[in-house]
Design a protein around this motif. Structure first.
Motif, PDB file in Angstrom:
ATOM      1  N   ASP A   1      35.367 -71.364 -43.829  1.00 28.15           N
ATOM      2  CA  ASP A   1      36.439 -71.664 -42.901  1.00 28.15           C
ATOM      3  C   ASP A   1      37.382 -70.376 -43.014  1.00 28.15           C
ATOM      4  OD1 ASP A   1      36.827 -74.154 -42.231  1.00 28.15           O
ATOM      5  OD2 ASP A   1      37.775 -74.497 -43.785  1.00 28.15           O
ATOM      6  N   LEU A   2      37.414 -69.312 -43.661  1.00 31.31           N
ATOM      7  CA  LEU A   2      37.561 -67.621 -43.215  1.00 31.31           C
ATOM      8  C   LEU A   2      36.870 -67.123 -41.983  1.00 31.31           C
ATOM      9  CD1 LEU A   2      37.052 -66.552 -47.129  1.00 31.31           C
ATOM     10  CD2 LEU A   2      39.220 -67.595 -46.109  1.00 31.31           C
ATOM     11  N   SER A   3      36.315 -67.115 -41.647  1.00 36.65           N
ATOM     12  CA  SER A   3      35.518 -66.801 -40.752  1.00 36.65           C
ATOM     13  C   SER A   3      35.657 -67.698 -39.190  1.00 36.65           C
ATOM     14  CB  SER A   3      33.458 -66.687 -40.535  1.00 36.65           C
ATOM     15  OG  SER A   3      33.368 -68.437 -40.718  1.00 36.65           O
ATOM     16  N   ALA A   4      36.548 -68.600 -40.072  1.00 30.20           N
ATOM     17  CA  ALA A   4      37.495 -69.550 -38.268  1.00 30.20           C
ATOM     18  C   ALA A   4      37.445 -67.993 -38.003  1.00 30.20           C
ATOM     19  CB  ALA A   4      37.566 -70.473 -38.580  1.00 30.20           C
ATOM     20  N   GLY A   5      37.967 -68.857 -36.173  1.00 29.78           N
ATOM     21  CA  GLY A   5      38.895 -67.842 -35.592  1.00 29.78           C
ATOM     22  C   GLY A   5      37.800 -67.728 -34.167  1.00 29.78           C
ATOM     23  N   THR A   6      38.109 -66.760 -33.608  1.00 26.45           N
ATOM     24  CA  THR A   6      37.126 -66.196 -31.941  1.00 26.45           C
ATOM     25  C   THR A   6      36.388 -65.225 -32.947  1.00 26.45           C
ATOM     26  OG1 THR A   6      39.018 -65.971 -30.820  1.00 26.45           O
ATOM     27  CG2 THR A   6      36.649 -65.566 -29.802  1.00 26.45           C
ATOM     28  N   THR A   7      34.608 -65.709 -32.549  1.00 25.13           N
ATOM     29  CA  THR A   7      33.470 -65.268 -32.679  1.00 25.13           C
ATOM     30  C   THR A   7      32.814 -64.405 -31.998  1.00 25.13           C
ATOM     31  OG1 THR A   7      33.160 -66.411 -34.369  1.00 25.13           O
ATOM     32  CG2 THR A   7      31.203 -65.429 -34.117  1.00 25.13           C
ATOM     33  N   VAL A   8      32.652 -65.239 -30.767  1.00 24.06           N
ATOM     34  CA  VAL A   8      32.432 -64.436 -29.371  1.00 24.06           C
ATOM     35  C   VAL A   8      33.181 -64.792 -27.949  1.00 24.06           C
ATOM     36  CG1 VAL A   8      30.424 -64.911 -27.348  1.00 24.06           C
ATOM     37  CG2 VAL A   8      29.570 -66.065 -29.916  1.00 24.06           C
TER      38      VAL A   8
END
Length: 320
Positions: free
Chosen positions: A167-174
């Motif tokens: 969940d720490l890497s949630a947010g916009t990836t692409v």
């Protein structure tokens, strides 16, 4: 020669480490032999001037071989890299097996698609790669399968980021950008099915992967301006009322007319304006698009949004 289904996305998602390594190395060996044949032709069939261009291109081919080989070796040695690759293949399989009549289709990668994916994956191994300074261009005729190749990379990157950070890497990836608005809408519809597949996998694979895919939804958002989609919650309320009252004259839409997972109409296509047949729910501070099919995995809400206010409030994993 590879078997007809050696590059089948579903099979790739289920191969053990050794089997995956063998299939991909066998695939690469076909390309290596082709490049060797080019070298033979260069030495025997070309003029001195032509040889200069041939040598340049063969050098580029050998660089491609080296990068693909690095990806294959790292898939063998790094479990997260391999898990992300295989889950991405499973997502592509789920995306392409969807149809309104539930007839499952099997998706086989075309050689250029798999070659491009493995080429680009090499630049994801670490930040010290020389290929980080290279823009890899996929140039192929319309309808040839470019979208699936790049969506395969999108799926891989989303999964790998979740495996690394939860969940720490949630947010916009692409983030992707298209120059034509119509093309953007078409790609949004295709990409939404992939995101549904990834979200479905996140829900069903979370326990298997010790919750490493996180509890935050994997989502997609469309950001194209007020001439196509509502900018604000208030704009969404007005747009929905306009669609319900006079759909033929409505200025903007929500760009999601049917469920990207099961195909059920979200905006009534039969002229029935009954509220219960609509899957778009808006209020002063929220927008939800849900499938109205009670048997759909996304009857509680699709991981899709197109209203700017909602995108700012909950940044999508994949933004078009």
């Amino acid at each position: 020669v590879l078997g007809n289904d050696s590059l089948n996305a579903q099979k790739i998602s289920n191969y053990d480490s050794d089997s995956l390594n063998k299939v991909l190395n066998d695939f690469l060996e076909i390309y290596i032999k082709w490049v060797r044949n080019l070298s033979f032709k260069k030495d025997n069939d070309l003029s001195d001037e032509e040889k200069k261009f041939a040598e340049f291109n063969i050098k580029k081919c050998n660089q491609v071989i080296k990068r693909i080989k690095s990806s294959i070796d790292f898939l063998k040695s790094d479990s997260d890299f391999r898990n992300a690759f295989q889950l991405a293949n499973q997502a592509i399989h789920e995306q392409n097996s969807w149809s309104k009549n539930s007839e499952y289709a099997s998706f086989n990668w075309r050689p250029f698609q798999m070659a491009f994916i493995l080429l680009v994956l090499e630049s994801f191994i670490d930040n010290k790669r020389e290929s980080k300074s290279i823009v890899d261009l996929l140039w192929f005729p319309t309808g040839g399968g470019k979208t699936e190749a790049y969506l395969g990379l999108v799926a891989y990157q989303i999964v790998l980021r979740r495996l690394n950070g939860g969940d720490l890497s949630a947010g916009t990836t692409v983030i992707t950008r298209y120059t034509l608005r119509l093309l953007t809408s078409q790609q949004f519809q295709r990409s939404s099915t992939l995101i549904c597949a990834l979200e479905w996998l996140r829900r069903n694979k979370t326990e298997e992967l010790n919750h490493r895919l996180g509890q935050e939804q994997i989502t997609i958002g469309l950001w194209v301006g007020e001439n196509s989609t509502p900018n604000s919650y208030q704009g969404a309320i007005k747009a929905l009322k306009s669609l319900r009252d006079n759909p033929e004259e409505a200025d903007v839409s929500f760009q999601v007319e049917f469920c990207p997972w099961c195909g059920t109409d979200i905006v009534p296509a039969d002229g029935n304006q009954n509220q219960t047949h609509w899957g778009i729910i808006v209020s002063n501070n929220a927008v939800k698009i849900a499938c109205v099919n009670p048997d759909c995995d996304f009857k509680g809400g699709l991981p899709v949004n197109v209203v700017d206010d909602e995108l700012y409030k909950n940044p999508p994993t994949f933004l078009l």
